[in-house]
Design a protein around this motif. Structure first.
Motif, short mmCIF file in Angstrom:
data_model
loop_
_atom_site.label_atom_id
_atom_site.label_comp_id
_atom_site.label_asym_id
_atom_site.label_seq_id
_atom_site.Cartn_x
_atom_site.Cartn_y
_atom_site.Cartn_z
N ALA A 1 50.43 37.85 40.48
CA ALA A 1 49.95 39.20 40.22
C ALA A 1 48.51 39.38 40.69
CB ALA A 1 50.07 39.51 38.73
N SER A 2 47.73 38.34 40.59
CA SER A 2 46.31 38.45 40.97
C SER A 2 46.11 38.67 42.46
CB SER A 2 45.56 37.19 40.53
OG SER A 2 46.13 36.04 41.12
N ASP A 3 47.15 38.45 43.26
CA ASP A 3 47.05 38.66 44.70
C ASP A 3 47.40 40.09 45.12
OD1 ASP A 3 48.30 35.34 45.19
OD2 ASP A 3 46.23 36.05 45.42
N TYR A 4 47.79 40.90 44.18
CA TYR A 4 48.15 42.28 44.48
C TYR A 4 47.00 43.21 44.14
CZ TYR A 4 52.93 41.02 45.55
OH TYR A 4 54.04 40.48 46.15
N ALA A 5 46.61 44.05 45.10
CA ALA A 5 45.43 44.88 44.92
C ALA A 5 45.73 46.23 44.29
CB ALA A 5 44.75 45.10 46.28
N TYR A 6 46.93 46.73 44.50
CA TYR A 6 47.26 48.09 44.05
C TYR A 6 48.46 48.04 43.13
CZ TYR A 6 44.32 49.00 48.06
OH TYR A 6 43.29 49.00 48.95
N TRP A 7 48.36 48.83 42.03
CA TRP A 7 49.38 48.82 41.00
C TRP A 7 49.76 50.22 40.58
CZ3 TRP A 7 51.58 44.37 38.93
CH2 TRP A 7 50.99 43.17 39.35
N GLY A 8 51.03 50.38 40.20
CA GLY A 8 51.45 51.61 39.57
C GLY A 8 51.18 51.57 38.09
N PRO B 1 56.18 42.88 25.53
CA PRO B 1 55.16 42.86 24.47
C PRO B 1 54.78 41.43 24.08
CG PRO B 1 56.85 44.46 23.96
CD PRO B 1 57.34 43.71 25.16
N GLY B 2 53.48 41.18 24.06
CA GLY B 2 52.98 39.88 23.66
C GLY B 2 53.10 38.80 24.72
N LYS B 3 53.55 39.17 25.92
CA LYS B 3 53.72 38.18 26.98
C LYS B 3 52.87 38.55 28.19
CE LYS B 3 58.39 36.68 25.77
NZ LYS B 3 59.76 36.42 26.28
N GLU B 4 52.64 37.57 29.04
CA GLU B 4 51.88 37.83 30.26
C GLU B 4 52.76 38.55 31.29
OE1 GLU B 4 48.82 34.01 30.14
OE2 GLU B 4 50.25 34.23 31.78
N ARG B 5 52.10 39.22 32.19
CA ARG B 5 52.83 39.87 33.28
C ARG B 5 53.47 38.80 34.15
NH1 ARG B 5 50.03 44.99 36.05
NH2 ARG B 5 49.83 45.33 33.81
N GLU B 6 54.74 39.01 34.50
CA GLU B 6 55.45 38.00 35.29
C GLU B 6 56.05 38.60 36.55
OE1 GLU B 6 58.79 36.23 33.31
OE2 GLU B 6 59.79 38.14 32.97
N PHE B 7 56.15 37.76 37.55
CA PHE B 7 56.74 38.14 38.82
C PHE B 7 58.23 38.35 38.68
CE2 PHE B 7 57.61 38.12 43.27
CZ PHE B 7 58.71 37.31 43.47
N VAL B 8 58.75 39.37 39.36
CA VAL B 8 60.18 39.65 39.36
C VAL B 8 60.76 39.49 40.76
CG1 VAL B 8 61.96 41.39 38.97
CG2 VAL B 8 60.02 41.22 37.40
#
Length: 122
Positions: free
Chosen positions: A106-113, A41-48
């Motif tokens: 994240a911007s390089d990924y085309a498909y998301w769940g 919450p309140g944060k950007e999406r980050e790579f794991v």
């Protein structure tokens, strides 16, 4: 095109483990690199973590290195994220994503769940 559905999230205590699954539709799953991302919450999406098409090449964020393991079963069209030694700061919505190459942005990924919630209590 590929459709992704995550599962396995939940509420756990610090130190516990969870395994997330991401089931993919379509016959071309094995041609995609897969990634896991998270957003608190309140944060950007980050790579794991991410894994290449064969499963032989993996890469992790520093924050999860040594605790999380990404894997895939191309026969089952599924990618997994085994999460051990969970910490309260791991609390987030976790998303799997598909890309033609094993990127970490994240911007390089085309498909998301749609995401699955992981909550770790202290």
């Amino acid at each position: 095109q590929v459709q992704l559905v995550e599962s396995g999230g939940g509420l756990v205590q610090a130190g516990d483990s969870l395994r997330l699954s991401c089931a993919a539709s379509g016959r071309t799953f094995s041609t995609y690199a897969m990634g896991w991302f998270r957003q608190a919450p309140g944060k950007e999406r980050e790579f794991v973590a991410r894994i290449n098409w064969s499963g032989r090449n993996t890469y992790y964020a520093d924050s999860v290195q040594g605790r999380f393991t990404i894997s895939r079963d191309n026969a089952e069209n599924t990618v997994y994220l085994q999460m051990n030694s969970l910490k309260p700061e791991d609390t987030a919505v976790y998303y799997c994503a598909a890309s033609l190459a094993p990127y970490i942005r994240a911007s390089d990924y085309a498909y998301w769940g749609q995401g699955t919630q992981v909550t770790v209590s202290s």
